[in-house]
Design an enzyme around this catalytic site. Structure first.
Site, PDB file in Angstrom:
ATOM      1  N   ASP A 566       1.054  -1.040   0.299  1.00 22.33           N
ATOM      2  CA  ASP A 566       0.108  -0.005   0.381  1.00 22.33           C
ATOM      3  C   ASP A 566       0.640   1.629   0.015  1.00 22.33           C
ATOM      4  O   ASP A 566       1.525   1.743   1.235  1.00 22.33           O
ATOM      5  CB  ASP A 566      -0.869   0.120   1.091  1.00 22.33           C
ATOM      6  CG  ASP A 566      -2.411   1.505   1.294  1.00 22.33           C
ATOM      7  OD1 ASP A 566      -2.005   1.701   0.369  1.00 22.33           O
ATOM      8  OD2 ASP A 566      -2.669   1.663   2.205  1.00 22.33           O
ATOM      9  N   ASP A 809      33.431 -34.241  14.072  1.00 24.91           N
ATOM     10  CA  ASP A 809      32.706 -33.508  15.217  1.00 24.91           C
ATOM     11  C   ASP A 809      32.387 -34.157  16.796  1.00 24.91           C
ATOM     12  O   ASP A 809      32.023 -34.701  16.643  1.00 24.91           O
ATOM     13  CB  ASP A 809      31.674 -32.423  15.359  1.00 24.91           C
ATOM     14  CG  ASP A 809      31.504 -31.533  16.672  1.00 24.91           C
ATOM     15  OD1 ASP A 809      32.477 -31.189  17.380  1.00 24.91           O
ATOM     16  OD2 ASP A 809      30.799 -30.504  16.146  1.00 24.91           O
ATOM     17  N   ASP A 884      37.048 -31.458  17.570  1.00 26.49           N
ATOM     18  CA  ASP A 884      37.284 -30.764  16.129  1.00 26.49           C
ATOM     19  C   ASP A 884      38.442 -31.604  15.344  1.00 26.49           C
ATOM     20  O   ASP A 884      39.419 -30.850  16.140  1.00 26.49           O
ATOM     21  CB  ASP A 884      37.116 -29.015  16.099  1.00 26.49           C
ATOM     22  CG  ASP A 884      35.763 -28.806  16.341  1.00 26.49           C
ATOM     23  OD1 ASP A 884      34.794 -29.572  16.491  1.00 26.49           O
ATOM     24  OD2 ASP A 884      35.908 -27.440  16.884  1.00 26.49           O
ATOM     25  N   ASP A1183      70.838  26.898  35.027  1.00 23.51           N
ATOM     26  CA  ASP A1183      70.960  25.819  35.472  1.00 23.51           C
ATOM     27  C   ASP A1183      69.137  24.943  36.567  1.00 23.51           C
ATOM     28  O   ASP A1183      68.273  26.940  37.036  1.00 23.51           O
ATOM     29  CB  ASP A1183      72.050  25.577  36.675  1.00 23.51           C
ATOM     30  CG  ASP A1183      72.395  23.715  37.775  1.00 23.51           C
ATOM     31  OD1 ASP A1183      71.634  23.136  36.676  1.00 23.51           O
ATOM     32  OD2 ASP A1183      73.287  23.917  38.432  1.00 23.51           O
ATOM     33  N   GLU A1221      65.309  22.408  35.100  1.00 24.57           N
ATOM     34  CA  GLU A1221      66.296  22.653  33.682  1.00 24.57           C
ATOM     35  C   GLU A1221      64.805  23.406  32.705  1.00 24.57           C
ATOM     36  O   GLU A1221      65.428  23.854  32.020  1.00 24.57           O
ATOM     37  CB  GLU A1221      66.771  21.407  33.915  1.00 24.57           C
ATOM     38  CG  GLU A1221      68.107  20.678  34.930  1.00 24.57           C
ATOM     39  CD  GLU A1221      68.748  21.588  35.025  1.00 24.57           C
ATOM     40  OE1 GLU A1221      69.382  22.332  33.874  1.00 24.57           O
ATOM     41  OE2 GLU A1221      69.392  21.284  35.526  1.00 24.57           O
ATOM     42  N   ASP A1514      23.452 -15.216  75.929  1.00 21.02           N
ATOM     43  CA  ASP A1514      23.233 -14.283  74.704  1.00 21.02           C
ATOM     44  C   ASP A1514      22.476 -14.642  73.500  1.00 21.02           C
ATOM     45  O   ASP A1514      21.202 -15.723  73.691  1.00 21.02           O
ATOM     46  CB  ASP A1514      24.969 -14.186  74.240  1.00 21.02           C
ATOM     47  CG  ASP A1514      25.031 -15.623  73.958  1.00 21.02           C
ATOM     48  OD1 ASP A1514      24.459 -16.631  73.146  1.00 21.02           O
ATOM     49  OD2 ASP A1514      26.780 -15.567  73.504  1.00 21.02           O
TER      50      ASP A1514
END
Length: 1738
Positions: A566, A809, A884, A1183, A1221, A1514
């Site tokens: 279309d 394989d 392989d 120097d 320097e 405790d």
């Protein structure tokens, strides 16, 4: 054939899902394996008649339940869920149990008087453990009978069965009695109690069948109480005409309450009533709740056993109901029993039941609300009438109303302010406005008639249109006929000749028709093509031609969808659900109106022009899927209109092929299907059945020993819980787990190691595969050197002469290697399968996938196994990459024979190959992603298409994916590195992704290069290699070739970018670096074979004599070692290369001398020299100095002449000598601007930077070889810029620190001395914190407040009009606000304490006097949040007083302590200490669990010392466990948990732990034994006989005398055991004990009575709470929190559930004010769990 016998046990196992569901409804959990064990092995040993196959007999089940619920050590708590579930199945049997359950026997005996004939007995099986196969009772449930009062003599309800009752007739309409019975007449005298008990059966029963007329206890005529037991009819009626306690506890509680109030039952009657109306479990729960309701003398519930047994005994008491005391006991007992019923009737909250209450179709809102409120009362603890619950009830009323009422109620305005009554009124209005059924039928009928009328009108209109069209066509036809007649009249008769049935109408020849005529211009009509994936025509339907509309079929999500082309549609449209939709939407305007629709998510579409990303518009009500202009534009489609219709083609005229699919399935498009030319026929499979996975099963390497996986020395087991897994994923991997279990690869185990299992969905399917996350295991396993071959150069071992290939394989390769049993536990994981009875861990018996060493271990094992094959077949080439295999031969016959031998070898060794992936004896195969053919390797078309089809990257990740895929193909792309140069910067992290023209150009060039990728020859290691190298703009490019006849065949194209250092060199040196880089890469392919280097530069001379000014020593050595290896590397003649192919041109290029070119290369300034200028204007010396002085690095720079300083300056601390320097040299150049200058420097670094390196740095972007920024970048750039300032310049290097009187020596010494002096003397210009150098304010900024002036007046300060400020002690006074700002800023920088900050201020000079300095500084340091959270705090809390018992055995403290080494499994010591006497009991244990604590408490402490009243521990897991707390509640023990992280709270037992462990240590050293369990009695003897704080030993306190040290048994002891002197001794012991115990108890009480306030914290204060476990850089304190409740030693704060000891908190503001006159009041609230605190003045 026999028939299997069904037993109760087998029946429950066959319906195990229903058994689990029943247990879940009871809030318990059962396991199949333990279910079978208890039923067949445990319960038959109870000697109650339980058969091994189980039973549904309720009496036997009850007996077993009593045994299981027995208190003390004879009970079986672990079996409670199983017997409760079994009882629930028998009491409320499911359909599959009902045929096997005995019906309840009728409550009758043989009739003693004439009555109705008894019902025939049901054919039920006898009571046995074995049931017949199928015997089903009647399914109808009998209605409960209402029995009349018994008229016979009283019977003993405990020993005899109830009397027979006649079957009552149907109830009367009013429900008051049977139809045949008459109510008593009014005015009849009340019968006496005896008469009511002994009346005949002819008397009518009472109206209320649930109320008895004979009360168990009533007052007789003589003032004596008479006892009348319950009649069996009353008990029967109460039980059968009322719901059970579990169904409706409120109703049954009300019944029992009325019985208790009106009948006044005795203790025995109450037990009979409870036993009749309640089940055994319900009765136990009621009795337990009633005992909890017993109150002590203070009116609160007590836990003392004696008080509870007195008020609510469990055994028959001796209460005489004829005495007032006995009757009071009975009244109290009934009250407690009623309280127990009410408390036990509180069912657990079940909101699901409440949500299940919905309004019926015809139910009124008021009735629905009542049902809803009843559900709230029944299934929740909430009162629906409570105003606080009105909102919840209202929302449930709205959501659960009928749909039409609920929707309208939700739309009410101001719904929040509506009350429940308002909602009900609105709902009533909506309900009443509903249309009646008659109105609804009338409306439907009316709508149907209107619809029929519209349809008839449309049919009439359609018929008229058809007639009109027919008339118009007829008119045209008549006009044609008339015109033809007119032509016939004008031109005579022109009739067409008659044609035969096989004659052509075009050429008039016979044998064909006109449509197949070869003489027609367009040729004969060919057969119509069939469209499979793409079609331009619809498939048509039912013998009719489809309309000639252009259509294209696309495959979207694996399903073909036909689109209508279309061109008027702007966007493409899908009508079916395409999957997930995006949040974007668009407004679509159609012929019938507009509507908003959503877009799909991006779909990757493969078009004829490439792959694009496209999003469709989802319009469900569109009649047809549309192919709009957006996708047609991407297709570059062309629509042609021909006579047969419209055709849609691509830009080149080819038919369009459009496919939409998932990106993970894309590679499957480009892979060609396995051709049928070399199929794996039955020959290969039948000849070698053991070599194939399809026929040989799972493989097992028979020559390989089980693998032992070594761990690192410091490794410990890791246990990671299984991640949550969806039901779909679990069902997906279940078949794989089952298959591996059947094959023995997985086995059940118990291991300390555990790693999670991850289900991974396979792309394009609904199948899952299990993947184990072994990352943590990989971290703890020893690393081994990986020996897996490199796929980059693996094919170098394949000579081009071998052109017949076989590729195999191996299937499930890792599973071929076994794991040693000692290593199998490393790879355990959790798995639960209730159907298979698996709930625990599984582990691998073979080498698992995901283990880091699996590829290397398998690769080495397979190499060892195939070594013999390689020796036996030297003419074959066998390459292996993990699993392989590639076999190459020179001829087809050799390849076939070698393949057969290889398959036979693999089968014998126990390996299995995949027949589906095998490529046998072919000249063209695919291996490792390459296409091997005729001695060459090609890029596969699938890999090319994958790269070509990728869309333009939009993110760095997509770009990395593209470069990774394309980088695999770089051997086929000349100059790949240079092409991809614009792309790599975008992949770096933190770089903005900007895709520009340069990136698009590089992207397209790489794709174009792939399309023209040449074939590369396989390296032939028998021939020498030639490497052609070129370099351009920092990129090395080359091609590796070998001679093939007269031609050079490319083996690989190489390219690489030079590092930043080499990229800044001159061209000839860059060529040296390029050759070195590519030679190293080519060595991976040449495998050490001779290599000839051909380049357009004479680099051999450069390598032999490199210029030291350009190359470092390390780089020079590396190049010479690599390129001057004459046995392997040789240099060919200089050649000119073609830039496209990198191969030599036929004509010779221009020759040049590289050494001469380098000699002519200059730095930044052409006239820069290192020889003094004779006519210089200035000669200076520079120097820089950097040195350490007093721990600080000082630096300075200077420019001088021989005698004076021209410029000198101190540099910031930490400046290096090289930087100083550079600064000095740059400053000299700047001062000599426009002049001729000679400058001397003794720095090699500064000299080389100015002459050589500066320009090199600039060329390579001021980067090092690693790509990092060089040091002193700014100074180097400044120096390069200053080089052009002087008119003429000479920079000369001179040695430093010279002696002598030459000019250079004097000038250098002068510059060095000046630099050091200026560094020492002057202070560098840096920012400091000194107030005098950076004071933020001046006197004019000071503004004094009224409070400041008052404080200054008190100090005696004076105001200075000249300075406009106050002055004190000769200094201007800084106002309070300025002081606060300055000190706050200083504290934020340092966070020092008050004392250290004050000392710092006093030590440094300050030009101002800070007003209120100390007070302000103290406020700042104390209110700093950061300091409060981090700084430590001294605990100022005084020691509290420990609560002790008032006599021995009433108050114990308990604790576990660990004792090492743990011999024989005993690692812990459970210590009990009596707080009154100090007596200690200690028990060695193997575990630290709640079960151990309760066992020792019940078996050791209770029998010897009695039941304790208080236990202190405790907060260990064994003490806070639900098991421990439940046992304490049942026994009435007050279990006190001490403050967390406060061992002083359990100080007595903690001190005893230390004493016992010290004693054991000494005993082990003295005896030499390591068995501390054997020495424990000696340690306890010492602890029990050590004097305490009051001078008495625990033994003396407990027994009243010291222990006998030596005790020889007397043989005549038995004679004096009944001597009166022994009794006197016992009495004396009693007196001594009381004389000792009473003062001790008084002393302990005196300590408690002392008024002590240990801490100053009050309710409402704000405190910081200490962190006991701090992480890295985490504050030490958390908070602040508000104090809610306090005790003398602990606090309860908002936000923390546990109590906190006062020593673990500190005040958020340490300036705690003294207690004010206000007081706190505690008030009760309606909720018993809440209190209200109010504060007011006293």
């Amino acid at each position: 054939m026999g028939q299997a016998v069904t037993t109760p046990l087998s029946l429950t196992l066959d319906h195990w899902k229903d058994v689990e569901r029943t247990a879940h409804n009871l809030s318990v959990e059962v396991r199949k394996r333990r279910w079978v064990t208890f039923c067949s092995a445990e319960w038959p040993t109870f000697n109650v008649g339980w058969p091994r196959d189980g039973t549904f007999n309720p009496d036997i089940i009850t007996q077993v339940k009593i045994k299981v619920f027995s208190p003390g050590p004879h009970g079986h708590p672990d079996q409670v869920p199983y017997i409760v579930t079994w009882e629930a199945i028998a009491v409320d049997p499911p359909p599959w149990v009902r045929p096997f359950v005995h019906p309840k026997p009728p409550l009758s005996l043989p009739p003693s008087a004439p009555s109705l004939p008894p019902e025939p007995p049901l054919s039920t099986p006898p009571q046995s453990s074995l049931y017949p196969a199928l015997t089903s009772p009647l399914n109808t449930k009998p209605r409960p009978q209402v029995l009349p009062d018994s008229g016979g003599p009283l019977i003993d309800l405990l020993t005899e069965d109830p009397p027979p009752y006649r079957d009552p007739g149907p109830p009367s309409p009013d429900g008051n009695g049977d139809s045949g019975e008459v109510a008593p007449t009014e005015g009849a005298p009340d019968p006496s109690p005896m008469v009511s008990r002994l009346r005949g059966r002819k008397e009518p029963p009472v109206a209320d069948s649930t109320t008895s007329q004979a009360f168990p206890l009533r007052l007789g005529g003589n003032g004596q109480y008479q006892y009348w037991p319950f009649s069996s009819s009353d008990l029967y009626n109460w039980k059968n005409n009322n719901p059970s306690f579990s169904e409706d506890p409120a109703k049954l509680t009300a019944l029992i309450e009325s019985v208790l109030l009106t009948h006044q039952p005795t203790w025995d009657d109450c037990q009979q009533l409870l036993g009749t109306l309640l089940t055994g479990e319900e009765k136990q729960r009621v009795l337990l709740e009633a005992r909890k309701a017993v109150r002590g003398e203070d009116g609160r519930p007590t836990q003392l056993p004696n008080d509870i047994n007195d008020a609510f005994p469990l055994e028959r008491p001796d209460w005489d109901y004829n005495t007032q005391r006995g009757r009071n006991h009975l009244v109290h007992y009934r009250q407690l029993l009623l309280a127990g019923l009410q408390n036990a009737g509180r069912s657990p909250t079940n909101l699901a039941k409440v949500k299940g209450i919905t309004q019926g179709p015809n139910e009124s809102p008021s009735a629905f609300l009542e049902r809803l409120k009843e559900a709230y009362r029944r299934y929740t603890p909430y009162d629906p009438e409570d105003p606080g619950q009105e909102t919840n009830v209202a929302m449930s009323f709205i959501w659960q109303s009928a749909p039409d009422i609920g929707r309208k109620l939700e739309r009410l305005e101001d719904l929040k302010s509506k009350t429940l009554g308002d909602l009900v009124r609105e709902a009533e209005k909506i309900f009443n406005k509903r249309e009646t059924p008659e109105e609804r039928e009338e409306r439907i009928r009316r709508e149907t008639e209107e619809k029929e009328e519209r349809r008839r009108a449309e049919d009439v209109q359609r018929e008229k249109e058809r007639d009109r069209r027919r008339h118009r066509e007829m008119s045209k036809l008549l006009a044609t006929v008339v015109s033809g007649q007119r032509q016939d009249r004008q031109g005579g008769e022109r009739r067409r000749p008659q044609l035969d049935h096989d004659q052509c109408a075009y050429c008039k020849e016979k044998g064909h028709w006109a449509r197949d005529c070869p003489k027609k211009p367009r040729g004969p009509r060919g057969p119509r093509p069939q469209a499979s994936l793409l079609t331009l025509d619809d498939q048509g339907g039912q013998g009719q031609e489809p309309p000639p509309e252009p259509r294209i079929t696309l495959r979207v999500g694996g399903q073909p969808v036909t689109f209508l082309v279309d061109t008027g549609a702007q966007h493409s449209v899908l009508t079916q659900n395409p999957g997930p939709l995006s949040d974007k939407s668009a407004w679509v305007q159609g012929a019938t109106g507009g509507k908003r629709y959503r877009w799909t998510t991006d779909r990757r579409v493969h078009l004829a022009t490439g792959k694009v990303t496209h999003s469709f518009l989802h319009v469900p009500d569109c009649p047809y899927p549309l192919l709009g202009r957006d996708l047609l534009t991407k297709l570059k489609a062309q629509i042609h209109f021909e006579g047969s219709g419209a055709q849609v083609v691509g830009p080149m005229g080819q038919p369009l092929q459009v496919l939409t699919l998932n990106i993970e399935d894309e590679y499957r498009l480009h892979e060609t299907s396995k051709g049928p030319d070399v199929p794996l026929g039955s020959t290969w499979l039948s000849d070698f059945p053991q070599a194939w996975a399809e026929t040989g099963g799972m493989g097992l390497a028979v020559r390989q020993a089980p693998l032992i996986i070594p761990l690192k020395a410091t490794s410990t087991p890791v246990s990671i819980k299984q991640y949550p897994m969806s039901q779909e994923a679990r069902l997906g991997i279940k078949p794989h787990i089952q298959r591996l279990l059947d094959q023995g690869i997985l086995v059940p185990c118990q291991s300390p190691w555990n790693t999670p299992l991850l289900p991974v969905k396979k792309p394009g399917t609904n199948d899952y595969r299990p993947v184990q996350d072994l990352r943590e295991v990989n971290k703890r396993v020893e690393d081994i050197h990986p020996t897996v071959p490199n796929p980059y150069n693996l094919l170098s071992g394949l000579p081009p002469s071998h052109q017949w290939y076989t590729v195999l394989d191996l299937k499930d390769a890792f599973f071929c290697l076994r794991l040693h049993p000692t290593s199998q536990s490393l790879f355990a994981f959790e798995w639960r399968d209730p159907e298979m009875g698996i709930s625990g861990q599984l582990t691998w018996t073979r080498l698992p996938q995901g283990f880091k060493n699996s590829p290397t271990l398998f690769d080495e094992a397979l190499h060892r196994d195939l070594a013999d094959f390689r020796i036996q077949h030297p003419d074959l080439i066998l390459l292996q990459y993990v699993d392989d295999l590639l076999l190459a031969a020179t001829s087809e016959l050799d390849c076939q024979q070698g393949t057969r031998a290889l398959l036979q070898t693999l089968g014998d060794l126990g390996y299995r190959a995949s027949a589906k992936k095998a490529q046998i004896c072919q000249k063209q195969v695919k291996y490792l992603g390459y296409l091997l053919k005729e001695g060459q390797r090609w890029l596969t078309e699938a890999r090319k298409e994958t790269v070509m089809g990728q869309p333009t990257p939009k993110t760095p990740r997509q770009l990395r994916e593209f470069l990774g895929t394309a980088g695999f193909c770089r051997l086929w792309i000349p100059g790949f590195a240079e092409m991809a140069a614009p792309l790599y910067p975008l992949t770096k992290t933190g770089t903005l992704f900007e895709w520009g023209p340069d990136q698009q150009k590089a992207y397209q060039e790489i794709k174009q290069a792939l399309l023209t990728a040449p074939a590369l020859g396989l390296p032939d290691l028998t021939k020498p290699f030639e490497l052609f190298v070129d370099e351009k703009q920092g990129y090395a490019k080359g091609v590796l070739t070998q001679k093939l006849g007269p031609w050079r065949r490319p083996v690989a194209y190489l390219s690489k970018k030079l590092d930043p250092v080499a990229a800044g060199w001159p061209p000839c040196l860059r060529m040296v670096a390029a050759i070195a880089v590519l030679t190293k890469d080519a060595g991976k392919l040449t495998m050490g074979q001779p290599l000839v280097i051909l380049a357009p530069h004479a680099v051999e001379a450069l390598v032999k004599q490199p210029p030291d000014r350009w190359l470092s020593n390390a780089r020079m050595t590396h190049y010479q070692a690599l390129l001057l290896d004459t046995d392997r590397v040789q240099f060919g003649p200089i050649v000119a290369l073609n830039p496209a192919t990198l191969l030599p041109l036929p004509e010779e290029g221009l020759q040049h001398d590289c050494l001469d070119i380098l000699a002519e290369a200059h730095g930044t300034r052409p006239d820069l020299t290192d020889q003094p200028l004779p006519d210089a204007d200035h000669t200076w010396y520079t120097d820089g100095s950097s040195f350490l002085q007093e721990g600080q690095r000082k630096a300075g720079a200077a420019v001088t002449t021989e005698t004076e300083v021209v410029w000198a300056k101190a540099l910031p601390a930490g400046t290096s000598a090289q930087r100083a320097e550079l600064i000095a040299l740059t400053q000299a150049l700047k001062m000599a601007e426009g002049k001729k200058l000679n400058v001397y420097t003794d720095s090699r670094y500064a000299f080389a930077t100015a002459h050589i390196h500066g320009e090199i740095y600039r060329r390579r972007g001021l980067l090092t070889s690693e790509g990092k920024e060089i040091k002193n970048k700014d100074e180097i750039l400044a120096l390069l810029k200053a080089l052009f300032l002087p008119k003429r310049l000479s920079i000369i290097h001179c040695p430093g620190h010279q002696k002598g009187n030459r000019a250079e020596a004097r000038g250098n010494r002068m510059a060095d001395q000046a630099a050091r002096e200026v560094a020492t003397r002057e202070t560098p210009e840096t920012s400091t914190l000194l107030i005098e150098n950076s004071a933020p304010y001046t006197h004019e900024h000071f503004h004094y407040t009224v409070t400041d002036i008052k404080d200054l007046t008190k100090l005696g300060a004076t105001y200075d009009d000249a300075k406009k400020c106050w002055v004190y002690q000769g200094k201007p006074v800084m106002p309070d606000q300025f002081t606060f700002e300055l000190l706050d800023f200083l504290h934020q920088l340092t966070h020092l304490s008050f004392s250290k900050t004050k000392a710092l201020l006093e030590r440094n000079y300050c030009p101002y006097y800070m007003l209120n300095r100390d007070r302000t500084l103290k406020d700042i340091t104390e209110t700093c949040q950061a300091c409060a959270q981090v700084n430590a705090s001294k605990s100022a809390v005084k020691q509290g007083t420990r609560v002790r018992g008032h006599r021995p055995g009433t108050h114990w403290e308990i604790d576990f302590t660990e004792v090492k080494p743990g011999l024989y499994g005993y690692k812990y010591l459970l210590v009990f200490i009596d707080t009154f006497s100090g007596w200690v009991e200690a028990f060695p244990t193997k575990k630290e669990t709640a079960k151990v604590v309760t066992k020792k408490l019940l078996e050791e402490i209770f029998p010897r010392f009695g039941m304790p009243q208080v236990l202190g521990t405790d907060n260990g897991p064994a003490f806070v466990s639900k098991v421990s707390q439940t046992v304490a509640d049942l026994l009435g023990v007050d279990w006190k948990l001490h403050c967390a992280y406060r061992p002083q709270s359990s100080g007595q037992v903690e001190r005893m732990n230390r004493t016992i462990k010290e004693t054991l240590t000494k005993l082990t050293l003295a005896t030499g034994s390591r068995d501390w369990v054997l020495l424990l009695p000696l340690a306890l003897y010492r602890a029990r006989n050590t004097p305490g704080p009051h001078g008495l030993t625990p033994y003396e306190i407990l027994y009243g005398a010291p222990p006998p040290l030596v005790n020889f048994p007397d043989p005549d002891m038995a004679k004096v055991t009944h001597n009166p002197s022994l009794q006197a001794h016992l009495q004396a012991l009693y007196l001594v004990q009381h004389e000792v115990w009473r003062p001790l108890a008084a002393a302990y009480q005196e300590q408690l009575d002392r008024p002590v306030v240990p801490h100053p914290f009050r309710v409402g204060d704000t405190v910081w709470v200490r962190r006991h476990q701090t992480k890295n850089l985490e504050p030490r304190w958390k908070g602040p929190y508000t104090v809610l409740l306090t005790t003398p030693t602990a606090l309860k704060v908002d936000g923390i559930a546990a109590w906190i000891h006062a020593a673990h908190v500190k005040a958020a503001d340490t300036r705690i004010e003294p207690p004010s006159e206000s007081t706190w009041r505690v008030q009760r609230s309606q909720n018993p769990l809440k209190i209200r605190l109010t504060r007011g003045t006293s």
